[in-house]
Enzyme design. Structure first.
Site, PDB file in Angstrom:
ATOM      1  N   HIS A   1      -4.417   1.108   7.755  1.00 42.97           N
ATOM      2  CA  HIS A   1      -3.079   1.719   7.767  1.00 42.97           C
ATOM      3  C   HIS A   1      -3.016   2.926   6.826  1.00 42.97           C
ATOM      4  O   HIS A   1      -2.502   3.995   7.195  1.00 42.97           O
ATOM      5  CB  HIS A   1      -2.076   0.636   7.351  1.00 42.97           C
ATOM      6  CG  HIS A   1      -0.649   1.062   7.298  1.00 42.97           C
ATOM      7  ND1 HIS A   1       0.290   0.685   8.235  1.00 42.97           N
ATOM      8  CD2 HIS A   1       0.025   1.829   6.404  1.00 42.97           C
ATOM      9  CE1 HIS A   1       1.454   1.202   7.915  1.00 42.97           C
ATOM     10  NE2 HIS A   1       1.340   1.903   6.800  1.00 42.97           N
ATOM     11  N   GLU A   2      -3.592   2.778   5.610  1.00 44.06           N
ATOM     12  CA  GLU A   2      -3.545   3.883   4.636  1.00 44.06           C
ATOM     13  C   GLU A   2      -4.469   5.032   5.051  1.00 44.06           C
ATOM     14  O   GLU A   2      -4.137   6.202   4.871  1.00 44.06           O
ATOM     15  CB  GLU A   2      -3.896   3.385   3.227  1.00 44.06           C
ATOM     16  CG  GLU A   2      -3.049   2.249   2.690  1.00 44.06           C
ATOM     17  CD  GLU A   2      -1.566   2.429   2.879  1.00 44.06           C
ATOM     18  OE1 GLU A   2      -1.084   3.571   2.955  1.00 44.06           O
ATOM     19  OE2 GLU A   2      -0.871   1.391   2.971  1.00 44.06           O
TER      20      GLU A   2
ATOM     21  N   HIS B   1      -2.643   7.148   7.459  1.00 44.94           N
ATOM     22  CA  HIS B   1      -1.691   8.033   6.767  1.00 44.94           C
ATOM     23  C   HIS B   1      -2.389   9.288   6.243  1.00 44.94           C
ATOM     24  O   HIS B   1      -1.842  10.397   6.322  1.00 44.94           O
ATOM     25  CB  HIS B   1      -1.072   7.333   5.558  1.00 44.94           C
ATOM     26  CG  HIS B   1       0.136   6.495   5.850  1.00 44.94           C
ATOM     27  ND1 HIS B   1       1.255   6.986   6.479  1.00 44.94           N
ATOM     28  CD2 HIS B   1       0.415   5.203   5.557  1.00 44.94           C
ATOM     29  CE1 HIS B   1       2.168   6.024   6.567  1.00 44.94           C
ATOM     30  NE2 HIS B   1       1.688   4.926   6.019  1.00 44.94           N
TER      31      HIS B   1
ATOM     32  N   CYS C   1       5.849  -0.295   7.817  1.00 43.53           N
ATOM     33  CA  CYS C   1       5.475   0.867   7.012  1.00 43.53           C
ATOM     34  C   CYS C   1       6.692   1.310   6.217  1.00 43.53           C
ATOM     35  O   CYS C   1       7.802   1.363   6.760  1.00 43.53           O
ATOM     36  CB  CYS C   1       5.002   2.007   7.919  1.00 43.53           C
ATOM     37  SG  CYS C   1       4.542   3.500   7.022  1.00 43.53           S
ATOM     38  N   LEU C   2       6.482   1.638   4.953  1.00 43.20           N
ATOM     39  CA  LEU C   2       7.589   2.100   4.112  1.00 43.20           C
ATOM     40  C   LEU C   2       8.181   3.399   4.647  1.00 43.20           C
ATOM     41  O   LEU C   2       9.335   3.720   4.339  1.00 43.20           O
ATOM     42  CB  LEU C   2       7.109   2.292   2.669  1.00 43.20           C
ATOM     43  CG  LEU C   2       6.667   1.008   1.942  1.00 43.20           C
ATOM     44  CD1 LEU C   2       6.022   1.354   0.608  1.00 43.20           C
ATOM     45  CD2 LEU C   2       7.847   0.067   1.735  1.00 43.20           C
TER      46      LEU C   2
ATOM     47  N   GLN D   1       2.768   9.904   2.094  1.00 47.53           N
ATOM     48  CA  GLN D   1       4.116   9.325   2.168  1.00 47.53           C
ATOM     49  C   GLN D   1       5.053   9.844   1.094  1.00 47.53           C
ATOM     50  O   GLN D   1       6.272   9.691   1.202  1.00 47.53           O
ATOM     51  CB  GLN D   1       4.043   7.796   2.058  1.00 47.53           C
ATOM     52  CG  GLN D   1       3.365   7.150   3.251  1.00 47.53           C
ATOM     53  CD  GLN D   1       3.281   5.651   3.081  1.00 47.53           C
ATOM     54  OE1 GLN D   1       2.354   5.149   2.475  1.00 47.53           O
ATOM     55  NE2 GLN D   1       4.253   4.931   3.599  1.00 47.53           N
TER      56      GLN D   1
ATOM     57  N   GLY E   1       0.844  -1.190   0.000  1.00 45.61           N
ATOM     58  CA  GLY E   1       0.000   0.000   0.000  1.00 45.61           C
ATOM     59  C   GLY E   1       0.878   1.239   0.000  1.00 45.61           C
ATOM     60  O   GLY E   1       2.065   1.170   0.329  1.00 45.61           O
TER      61      GLY E   1
HETATM   62  O1  GNR Z   1       4.049  -2.658   2.552  1.00 45.90           O
HETATM   63  C1  GNR Z   1       3.435  -2.540   3.604  1.00 45.90           C
HETATM   64  N1  GNR Z   1       3.184  -3.628   4.356  1.00 45.90           N
HETATM   65  C2  GNR Z   1       2.327  -3.630   5.431  1.00 45.90           C
HETATM   66  C3  GNR Z   1       2.359  -4.719   6.271  1.00 45.90           C
HETATM   67  C4  GNR Z   1       1.539  -4.778   7.354  1.00 45.90           C
HETATM   68  C5  GNR Z   1       0.667  -3.755   7.585  1.00 45.90           C
HETATM   69  C6  GNR Z   1       0.626  -2.654   6.774  1.00 45.90           C
HETATM   70  C7  GNR Z   1       1.448  -2.594   5.690  1.00 45.90           C
HETATM   71  S1  GNR Z   1       1.389  -1.229   4.653  1.00 45.90           S
HETATM   72  C8  GNR Z   1       3.033  -1.201   4.066  1.00 45.90           C
HETATM   73  C9  GNR Z   1       3.202  -0.134   3.015  1.00 45.90           C
HETATM   74  C10 GNR Z   1       2.957   1.211   3.629  1.00 45.90           C
HETATM   75  O2  GNR Z   1       3.712   1.765   4.369  1.00 45.90           O
HETATM   76  N2  GNR Z   1       1.811   1.771   3.333  1.00 45.90           N
HETATM   77  O3  GNR Z   1       1.480   2.958   3.872  1.00 45.90           O
HETATM   78 NI    NI Z   2       2.638   3.066   5.726  1.00 47.70          NI
END
Ligand code: GNR
Ligand code: NI
Length: 172
Positions: free
Chosen positions: A133-134, A137, A91-92, A51, A46
């Site tokens: 999660h998104e 953000h 998270c990236l 980001q 995601g």
């Molecule tokens: O790549 C991603 N893997 C992930 C693994 C577990 C829970 C959430 C994520 S999202 C993350 C990519 C990211 O930072 N998206 O905002």
């Molecule tokens: Ni993230």
């Protein structure tokens, strides 16, 4: 198409609250393509506009094994969610860290696609986790906000140091 720079915690731009999308034009579509390219390159499942330093309220996801299920979420909102589980999350924007957080197991969300067409979708497992999660953000949130202050500070110090070292390497 272009690979965009992914910001790292504690960059203050990750704390910006995004603005709803009202115009669904070619520029938005191109940005969404760049977001997918950036996400697949990272690689991640995601990516939210926040980001990459953009304040448009859009995120992309692909939680499929073979990377063929692109999902675009413009102006997403969760309609209902049920059950909670403790899951491992990364998270990236928080490289090289993973920790357990509580997330809803299943949910239904609504969003618009890149053409502005509204849709609803049921999600569970990793996809449900990713939607939550998104969405966080897009409101300036990060999963590290759910951790203890001690853990968050430890992560922050490590990433600040890593960023400083990267800058030094650039200058040489
Ligand atoms: O790549 C991603 N893997 C992930 C693994 C577990 C829970 C959430 C994520 S999202 C993350 C990519 C990211 O930072 N998206 O905002
Ligand atoms: Ni993230």
């Amino acid at each position: 198409m272009a690979i965009l720079e992914i910001l790292h915690f504690p960059d203050p731009r990750l704390r910006k609250v995004t603005e709803p999308i009202t115009v669904f034009d070619d520029a938005l579509s191109r940005f969404i393509d760049d977001m997918f390219e950036t996400m697949y390159d990272a690689p991640g499942v995601g990516l939210a506009a926040t980001q990459v330093g953009d304040t448009r309220r859009v995120a992309v996801m692909d939680c499929s094994e073979d990377k063929t299920e692109r999902i675009v979420m413009c102006n997403p909102r969760i309609l209902r969610s049920e059950d909670e589980e403790i899951v491992d999350e990364g998270c990236l924007s928080v490289p090289d860290h993973y920790d357990r957080v509580t997330r809803a197991t299943r949910l239904r969300f609504a969003a618009a696609d890149r053409d502005g067409h509204e849709y609803e979708m049921d999600a569970e497992g990793l996809l449900a986790q990713c939607v939550q999660h998104e969405l966080a953000h897009l409101d300036g949130g990060l999963y590290v906000d759910k951790l203890s202050r001690l853990k968050r500070e430890r992560i922050r110090r490590k990433l600040v140091k890593a960023a400083r070292q990267a800058d030094g390497a650039d200058a040489k």
